[in-house]
Design a protein around this motif. Structure first.
Motif, short mmCIF file in Angstrom:
data_model
loop_
_atom_site.label_atom_id
_atom_site.label_comp_id
_atom_site.label_asym_id
_atom_site.label_seq_id
_atom_site.Cartn_x
_atom_site.Cartn_y
_atom_site.Cartn_z
N GLU A 40 -3.61 13.77 21.71
CA GLU A 40 -3.07 12.65 20.94
C GLU A 40 -1.59 12.40 21.26
O GLU A 40 -1.14 11.26 21.28
CB GLU A 40 -3.22 12.97 19.45
CG GLU A 40 -3.39 11.75 18.59
CD GLU A 40 -3.44 12.11 17.12
OE1 GLU A 40 -3.47 11.20 16.31
OE2 GLU A 40 -3.43 13.32 16.80
N GLY A 81 2.67 5.21 36.59
CA GLY A 81 2.03 4.13 35.85
C GLY A 81 1.69 2.90 36.65
O GLY A 81 0.93 2.07 36.19
N GLN A 131 7.95 1.53 33.67
CA GLN A 131 8.35 0.58 32.62
C GLN A 131 9.83 0.30 32.75
O GLN A 131 10.66 1.20 32.81
CB GLN A 131 8.07 1.17 31.24
CG GLN A 131 6.69 0.85 30.77
CD GLN A 131 6.43 1.34 29.37
OE1 GLN A 131 7.31 1.90 28.73
NE2 GLN A 131 5.22 1.15 28.92
N GLU A 137 -0.98 10.06 24.30
CA GLU A 137 -1.72 8.80 24.39
C GLU A 137 -0.79 7.67 24.75
O GLU A 137 0.40 7.70 24.43
CB GLU A 137 -2.33 8.49 23.02
CG GLU A 137 -3.73 8.98 22.85
CD GLU A 137 -4.20 8.75 21.42
OE1 GLU A 137 -3.72 7.82 20.77
OE2 GLU A 137 -5.04 9.54 20.97
N VAL A 154 -4.00 6.11 39.57
CA VAL A 154 -5.19 5.52 38.96
C VAL A 154 -6.49 6.20 39.41
O VAL A 154 -7.48 6.21 38.70
CB VAL A 154 -5.24 3.99 39.23
CG1 VAL A 154 -5.55 3.69 40.68
CG2 VAL A 154 -6.22 3.29 38.32
N VAL A 181 6.05 6.23 30.82
CA VAL A 181 5.58 5.52 32.00
C VAL A 181 6.82 5.09 32.77
O VAL A 181 7.54 4.19 32.36
CB VAL A 181 4.70 4.31 31.61
CG1 VAL A 181 4.20 3.59 32.84
CG2 VAL A 181 3.54 4.76 30.74
N PRO A 240 -6.95 9.09 35.01
CA PRO A 240 -7.77 8.69 33.84
C PRO A 240 -8.84 9.70 33.40
O PRO A 240 -8.91 10.01 32.21
CB PRO A 240 -8.37 7.35 34.27
CG PRO A 240 -7.40 6.81 35.26
CD PRO A 240 -6.88 8.01 36.00
N PRO A 241 -9.65 10.27 34.33
CA PRO A 241 -10.66 11.22 33.83
C PRO A 241 -10.04 12.47 33.23
O PRO A 241 -10.61 13.07 32.31
CB PRO A 241 -11.50 11.55 35.07
CG PRO A 241 -10.74 11.08 36.23
CD PRO A 241 -9.81 10.01 35.78
N ARG A 283 -3.79 19.11 28.03
CA ARG A 283 -4.23 19.33 26.65
C ARG A 283 -3.09 19.86 25.79
O ARG A 283 -2.97 19.52 24.62
CB ARG A 283 -5.39 20.33 26.67
CG ARG A 283 -6.03 20.61 25.34
CD ARG A 283 -7.22 21.54 25.51
NE ARG A 283 -6.84 22.86 26.02
CZ ARG A 283 -6.33 23.83 25.29
NH1 ARG A 283 -6.14 23.66 24.00
NH2 ARG A 283 -6.02 25.00 25.82
N VAL A 303 -6.62 19.63 33.17
CA VAL A 303 -7.03 19.27 31.81
C VAL A 303 -6.35 20.21 30.81
O VAL A 303 -5.85 19.79 29.78
CB VAL A 303 -8.57 19.35 31.66
CG1 VAL A 303 -8.98 19.17 30.21
CG2 VAL A 303 -9.24 18.32 32.55
N VAL A 304 -6.33 21.50 31.18
CA VAL A 304 -5.71 22.50 30.30
C VAL A 304 -4.22 22.20 30.15
O VAL A 304 -3.66 22.28 29.06
CB VAL A 304 -5.95 23.91 30.89
CG1 VAL A 304 -5.30 24.96 30.01
CG2 VAL A 304 -7.44 24.18 31.01
N GLN A 340 -8.96 11.59 29.75
CA GLN A 340 -10.17 11.43 28.94
C GLN A 340 -10.64 12.79 28.44
O GLN A 340 -10.99 12.96 27.28
CB GLN A 340 -11.26 10.84 29.82
CG GLN A 340 -11.90 9.61 29.27
CD GLN A 340 -12.76 8.97 30.34
OE1 GLN A 340 -13.58 9.63 30.97
NE2 GLN A 340 -12.56 7.70 30.55
N ASN A 341 -10.64 13.75 29.36
CA ASN A 341 -11.15 15.07 29.03
C ASN A 341 -10.15 15.82 28.14
O ASN A 341 -10.54 16.52 27.21
CB ASN A 341 -11.41 15.84 30.33
CG ASN A 341 -12.45 16.92 30.16
OD1 ASN A 341 -12.76 17.34 29.04
ND2 ASN A 341 -13.00 17.39 31.25
N ALA A 342 -8.87 15.64 28.41
CA ALA A 342 -7.86 16.40 27.66
C ALA A 342 -7.74 15.88 26.22
O ALA A 342 -7.44 16.64 25.31
CB ALA A 342 -6.51 16.32 28.34
N SER A 343 -7.98 14.60 26.02
CA SER A 343 -7.84 13.91 24.73
C SER A 343 -6.74 14.51 23.86
O SER A 343 -6.98 15.01 22.77
CB SER A 343 -9.19 13.81 23.99
OG SER A 343 -9.64 15.04 23.56
#
Lengths: 301, 526
Positions: free
Chosen positions: A98, A80, A112, A101, A85, A109, A89-90, A71, A67-68, A93-96
């Motif tokens: 921007e 991707g 792609q 994103e 999977v 990805v 994802p969690p 972040r 997460v760190v 979510q925790n790192a949020s």
């Protein structure tokens, strides 16, 4: 209170300015993307891989330290195609963060633009833990690796325009190397074209596609399902009729089972790996592919 | 349908390649031609088969084929015209010259993997047996424009999954509901289905993501009760390392409290969890802010503010069964102000020891009023630790060792109840802890042991059966046929200590649990 908020703003501004001049902080999910990101980014980027080269990429623990790392990332490179999977994802979510994103230039990805093979026509877990978007183990095809490298170069150039020409030059160099290396790898494996190979898990379809092998015999009865004695008996029979000479096993897979099958079929167990860094002295992408090709060629000799 | 499209595209590409090859035949390309022809034949066979099955789909497909053929023609025209050199061209044209003078052995492009040929593949590159490009695997030249999205990202707005836990229970206690402390535990001898979860999650918009967990529980009369266990949205991109969530959610208290029962390592809830936080755990409607502390290790500070009402706010504004709690007739204490919320602060820190070991620690507290008197108050404090070892070459997630422990202390002021109807005020100092060790010893298998202790403060006045101090020892063995199912056998030995009103009691229980999960691939938190 006012002074405190001013200090905070100043600190943030300082942090922002500092980050503008610092290296691009690149976090990748898997070590193969790390190897490519290092080729493209050179000394302009700092690359951190979440998964270890010897680890099962389907089952990486979502360690809080990730997460760190996420972040503070400027770029996140992920496969991707559902490979991550179960754990990414969690963390996101925790790192949020921007910057990384979905849809932002900082989110690369890798799948792609890649035509994934083995896209299931119907989805049923009766077929095992299938990947709905197709087989995600695509980086062992050097042509795909080039496309991913180009994608990464493009992302780096957008995020760090000052060094854009370096990234493009590094990509050009990587492409030249791979194009030349492809001749070496192709020549080394050409004598064995069309030969069947066995593998523990269905993670070699792109390698087979590139170098003209048939890899359709797996020790796992279905993706993610451990080998059963009856299935192994079937595999042994098939390998004997097909004269299969090699079984590809990755570091996290059960080598003992492969050894047993090898001893009753006369095939060789090949210690293969998907990720640079998993085989000795093979930290770069080309060194890794060199090792992979020479190991397979040696087993088929 | 997607599968089919790609197939026909591949067939076209194969045609194109063969046509191209015939223009400039090279002896060392015979094998490739044969291979391509073979592929063509196979693809035609599959197309025919599908034609037979879905005659009406063919019209649409033919239109697609025509469109693709047109695109291909356009593309071929384009390839014929000179293309301005890109930095990659030098690489492309120089590479074949280096290894072999008379053309390279192995092509370096492949449109079967990279959807269209890379920029300006000079025709000189064509007679190579080993391609360096491949549009069958790679979508199109990515330099100079964003790549086509063929895959990647979720394909649905909403992920849905269903998780079902079925328990079979055997016990020396007739009243298993007084021995087991959690509402999702096997509460009756025989079969129990106390946890059928329907889980929804997805991105709400660019600013929020949503999550809901709806639980269906069957009681002994086979009546279904529905529980909105969680239903919340949280922010995705607040600055300053902040995150806010709002809705119904598990309080960030301790470790097991915010885990759904199917992710537990034992079938039933630990004693402290069920008795101090309540059979349903501590959760409620409210809001929470989290802040990732900007230090080099993982450190997160959370503060939740929740109603703390009813059975999910067990030790707080909970009127209890039949309006009785801790032996008192409870008062109907409506919210008077912010002071009547439950405040739940938590700080967690995690440390890595090398690349294979991780320790996650937390300290939590919960403060709020309770319904046994107009000024009665409750404070709960907890420490928790979770340690996991997993080797660098773990396959399928095995092997591993997990150690998890929590200790809690509750300071419960029990008032005199409704209209001072109870004889005396009491303050209960209740505490307890559990510690469990789980060893994933072989792929698909794990074994665990757990020790559990609960000390309930002595009461001279109430004969509340929940105020019995007790021990529990548990052992379990789990088999995971796949990531989506498990079978678990557990043995519990319970020792309930005598109180002023209740005698000592030993209980032995055996549980068998089966779990299955359908739908979206779940992700596992640490």
């Amino acid at each position: 209170m006012k002074i405190r908020s001013i200090t905070l703003v100043l600190a943030a501004a300082a942090a922002f300015l500092q980050s503008a001049h610092a290296k691009l902080n690149v976090v990748v999910t898997l070590p193969d993307y790390a190897a490519i990101a290092r080729e493209i980014g050179g000394d302009k980027v700092e690359v951190t891989s979440l998964a270890k080269p010897t680890e099962d990429p389907h089952f990486v623990d979502a360690r809080p330290s990730f997460v760190v790392k996420l972040r503070t990332a400027d770029v996140l490179i992920e496969g991707g195609a559902e490979l991550e999977v179960g754990w990414l994802p969690p963390l996101l979510q925790n790192a949020s963060n921007e910057k990384i994103e979905n849809g932002k230039p900082g989110r690369v990805v890798a799948s792609q633009g890649i035509r994934l093979l083995d896209v299931p026509a119907t989805l049923s877990r009766a077929a095992g833990d299938v990947h709905a978007s197709g087989n995600p183990h695509f980086m062992v095809d050097p042509i795909i690796a080039k496309a991913v490298a180009q994608h990464i170069a493009q992302a780096f150039a957008v995020l760090d325009p000052a060094n854009a020409s370096d990234y493009q030059a590094n990509y050009a160099k990587f492409e030249t190397t791979i194009n030349a290396k492809l001749q070496d790898w192709g020549r080394a494996l050409l004598p064995y074209k069309g030969q069947p190979l066995a593998a523990y898990h269905d993670s070699w379809v792109y390698f087979a596609h590139r170098f003209g092998f048939t890899i359709e015999t797996f020790l796992e009865p279905k993706p993610g399902i451990p080998p059963s004695p009856s299935h192994l008996a079937e595999v042994i029979g098939k390998m004997k009729t097909d004269h299969t000479k090699a079984i590809l096993v990755e570091p996290f897979q059960n080598r003992k089972i492969a050894e047993k099958v090898a001893s009753s079929t006369g095939a060789h167990v090949v210690d293969a790996a998907q990720f640079p860094g998993a085989l000795p002295n093979a930290d770069s992408y080309t060194a890794h592919m060199d090792a992979l090709v020479s190991r397979i060629a040696a087993a088929l000799k | 349908m997607t599968f089919f499209k790609i197939n026909s595209a591949c067939a076209l590409v194969a045609c194109a390649s063969i046509a191209g090859a015939q223009d400039a035949p090279a002896p060392n390309q015979q094998t490739d031609l044969q291979l391509l022809r073979k592929q063509m034949i196979e693809m035609q066979a599959s197309i025919l088969q599908l034609q037979a099955q879905h005659a009406q789909e063919i019209d649409g497909l033919q239109a697609q084929v025509a469109a693709q053929k047109k695109a291909l023609d356009d593309f071929q025209k384009l390839a014929g015209t000179p293309v301005p050199p890109l930095p990659t061209d030098a690489a492309q044209s120089s590479s074949p010259a280096a290894p072999t003078a008379g053309g390279s052995l192995f092509p370096t492009t492949d449109t079967t993997v990279v959807a269209a040929s890379p920029p300006a593949s000079p025709p000189a590159n064509m007679p190579s047996a080993i391609p360096t490009a491949d549009t069958s695997v790679v979508a199109e030249p990515t330099l100079g424009g964003p790549p086509i999205t063929l895959t990647g990202g979720g394909k649905t707005y909403l992920n849905i999954s269903l998780d079902v836990l079925i328990n079979a229970a055997s016990s020396t206690a007739r009243d298993l509901e007084n021995i087991e402390v959690g509402d999702h535990d096997p509460l009756h001898r025989g079969f129990n289905a106390r946890n059928t979860e329907l889980v929804f999650d997805g991105a709400v918009d660019p600013y929020f993501e949503g999550f809901a967990n709806i639980v269906f529980k069957l009681d002994p009369q086979n009546e279904t009760s529905v529980e909105v266990e969680e239903a919340f949205a949280q922010t995705t991109s607040l600055p300053w390392n902040l995150q806010v969530k709002a809705g119904q959610f598990f309080s960030p208290f301790g470790r097991i409290n915010s885990m759904h029962p199917h992710t537990w390592d034992f079938i039933d809830a630990p004693l402290v969890h069920g008795r101090l936080l309540g059979p349903d755990g501590l959760r409620g409607v409210g809001a929470q802010a989290s802040w990732i502390v900007p230090v080099p290790w993982y450190s997160q500070l959370m503060l939740a503010l929740q109603n703390g009402e009813g059975s999910t706010g067990f030790s707080f504004r909970n009127r209890g069964d039949g309006d009785m709690f801790a032996g008192r007739e409870t008062i109907d204490r409506q919210l008077r102000g912010v002071q009547d919320f439950v405040f739940v602060p938590r700080l967690e820190n995690a440390f890595d020891f090398g690349s294979t070991k991780t320790l996650l620690t937390g300290i939590s507290a919960a403060f709020g009023p309770n319904d046994t008197g107009p000024t009665a108050h409750t404070q709960i404090y907890a420490v928790d630790a979770f340690y996991k070892w997993k080797p660098a070459n773990a396959g399928g997630g095995w092997p591993y060792v997990k150690w998890q422990s929590e200790a809690m202390y509750r300071h419960f002021e029990a008032g005199r109840g409704l209209d001072n109807s109870f004889a005396a005020r009491e303050t209960f100092k209740d505490w307890g802890a559990y510690s469990q060790l789980v060893w994933g010893f072989k792929t698909g298998w794990s074994a665990g042991v757990r020790g559990d202790y609960l000390h309930m403060g002595e009461s001279q006045i109430t004969d509340d059966p929940e105020r019995q101090s007790r021990w529990r020892l548990s052992a379990d063995l789990t088999w995971f046929p796949s990531e989506f199912s498990k079978l678990r056998l557990q043995y519990n030995h319970d020792i309930l200590e005598a109180t002023r009103f209740l005698s000592e009691r030993d209980v032995d229980s055996i549980f068998l649990q089966f779990e299955f999960a359908l739908g979206a691939h779940g992700a596992h938190k640490f």
